[in-house]
Design a protein around this motif. Structure first.
Motif, PDB file in Angstrom:
ATOM      1  N   GLY A 148      -6.306   7.328   0.293  1.00  0.00           N
ATOM      2  CA  GLY A 148      -5.684   6.147   0.888  1.00  0.00           C
ATOM      3  C   GLY A 148      -6.042   5.986   2.361  1.00  0.00           C
ATOM      4  N   VAL A 149      -6.022   7.076   3.107  1.00  0.00           N
ATOM      5  CA  VAL A 149      -6.386   7.018   4.525  1.00  0.00           C
ATOM      6  C   VAL A 149      -7.862   6.644   4.664  1.00  0.00           C
ATOM      7  N   ALA A 150      -8.712   7.196   3.807  1.00  0.00           N
ATOM      8  CA  ALA A 150     -10.138   6.842   3.835  1.00  0.00           C
ATOM      9  C   ALA A 150     -10.312   5.340   3.582  1.00  0.00           C
ATOM     10  N   ALA A 151      -9.522   4.790   2.655  1.00  0.00           N
ATOM     11  CA  ALA A 151      -9.602   3.354   2.368  1.00  0.00           C
ATOM     12  C   ALA A 151      -9.170   2.532   3.581  1.00  0.00           C
ATOM     13  N   LEU A 152      -8.158   2.979   4.303  1.00  0.00           N
ATOM     14  CA  LEU A 152      -7.739   2.272   5.521  1.00  0.00           C
ATOM     15  C   LEU A 152      -8.830   2.334   6.586  1.00  0.00           C
TER      16      LEU A 152
ATOM     17  N   PRO B 276     -12.155  -2.519   0.726  1.00  0.00           N
ATOM     18  CA  PRO B 276     -12.526  -2.656   2.148  1.00  0.00           C
ATOM     19  C   PRO B 276     -12.170  -4.000   2.774  1.00  0.00           C
ATOM     20  N   GLU B 277     -12.185  -5.059   1.996  1.00  0.00           N
ATOM     21  CA  GLU B 277     -11.907  -6.382   2.557  1.00  0.00           C
ATOM     22  C   GLU B 277     -10.444  -6.813   2.378  1.00  0.00           C
ATOM     23  N   ALA B 278      -9.589  -5.938   1.906  1.00  0.00           N
ATOM     24  CA  ALA B 278      -8.199  -6.308   1.610  1.00  0.00           C
ATOM     25  C   ALA B 278      -7.456  -6.827   2.832  1.00  0.00           C
TER      26      ALA B 278
ATOM     27  N   LEU C 287      -5.952 -10.578   3.730  1.00  0.00           N
ATOM     28  CA  LEU C 287      -4.534 -10.815   4.026  1.00  0.00           C
ATOM     29  C   LEU C 287      -4.351 -11.601   5.316  1.00  0.00           C
ATOM     30  N   VAL C 288      -5.024 -11.178   6.381  1.00  0.00           N
ATOM     31  CA  VAL C 288      -4.795 -11.839   7.676  1.00  0.00           C
ATOM     32  C   VAL C 288      -5.487 -13.190   7.783  1.00  0.00           C
ATOM     33  N   SER C 289      -6.412 -13.484   6.888  1.00  0.00           N
ATOM     34  CA  SER C 289      -7.066 -14.797   6.924  1.00  0.00           C
ATOM     35  C   SER C 289      -6.452 -15.765   5.913  1.00  0.00           C
TER      36      SER C 289
ATOM     37  N   THR D 123     -12.787  -3.722   6.565  1.00  0.00           N
ATOM     38  CA  THR D 123     -13.696  -4.567   7.338  1.00  0.00           C
ATOM     39  C   THR D 123     -12.971  -5.230   8.499  1.00  0.00           C
ATOM     40  N   TYR D 124     -11.670  -5.360   8.398  1.00  0.00           N
ATOM     41  CA  TYR D 124     -10.821  -5.829   9.494  1.00  0.00           C
ATOM     42  C   TYR D 124     -10.102  -4.595  10.011  1.00  0.00           C
TER      43      TYR D 124
END
Length: 135
Positions: free
Chosen positions: A36-40, A112-114, A118-120, A44-45
């Motif tokens: 999970g930490v690796a995924a964070l 990676p683009e999650a 979310l923020v866009s 890409t953001y």
């Protein structure tokens, strides 16, 4: 002052490019937490700060977390999931400069683009809670 107030500047940053703090709670699931930490870290953001609450792990989690220089770590006894989440919120609130809080369980492995998605999203721009993103 129209257009020059601190509130207007914060609102513009929230809509345009928010600073995001991630909060994760874990208990005795080191391999899952590592993924999970690796995924964070692969987002890409960028995640500005990652807070990890270790809810009394005895499986090597505490030792691994000490080695991670880019995480804010809170270690507490095994107080249960709800108190872990509460501790993650409290620790996140102590971190300066973020506009949005992304709350994840330790077994969340976002693509990676999650966060970028979310923020866009239009819902985020309108100031609503988006998925697990708290604004």
């Amino acid at each position: 002052m129209p257009g020059g107030s601190e509130e207007t500047a914060v609102e513009a940053r929230r809509v345009a490019r928010p600073v995001v703090c991630a909060a994760v709670v874990t208990h005795n699931r080191l391999p899952v937490l590592q993924q999970g930490v690796a995924a964070l870290r692969r987002q890409t953001y960028p995640v500005s700060t990652t807070v990890v609450v270790d809810n009394g792990s005895t499986d090597g989690t505490a030792e691994w977390l000490v080695e991670q220089g880019d995480l804010v770590v809170v270690r507490q006894g095994p107080l249960g999931p709800a108190r872990g989440v509460r501790a993650s919120f409290a620790a996140a609130l102590e971190q300066p400069g973020w506009d949005a809080l992304w709350v994840l369980d330790d077994d969340a492995h976002p693509l990676p683009e999650a966060l970028e998605r979310l923020v866009s999203s239009p819902a985020y721009a309108a100031g609503h809670v988006v998925e697990s993103l708290v604004v």
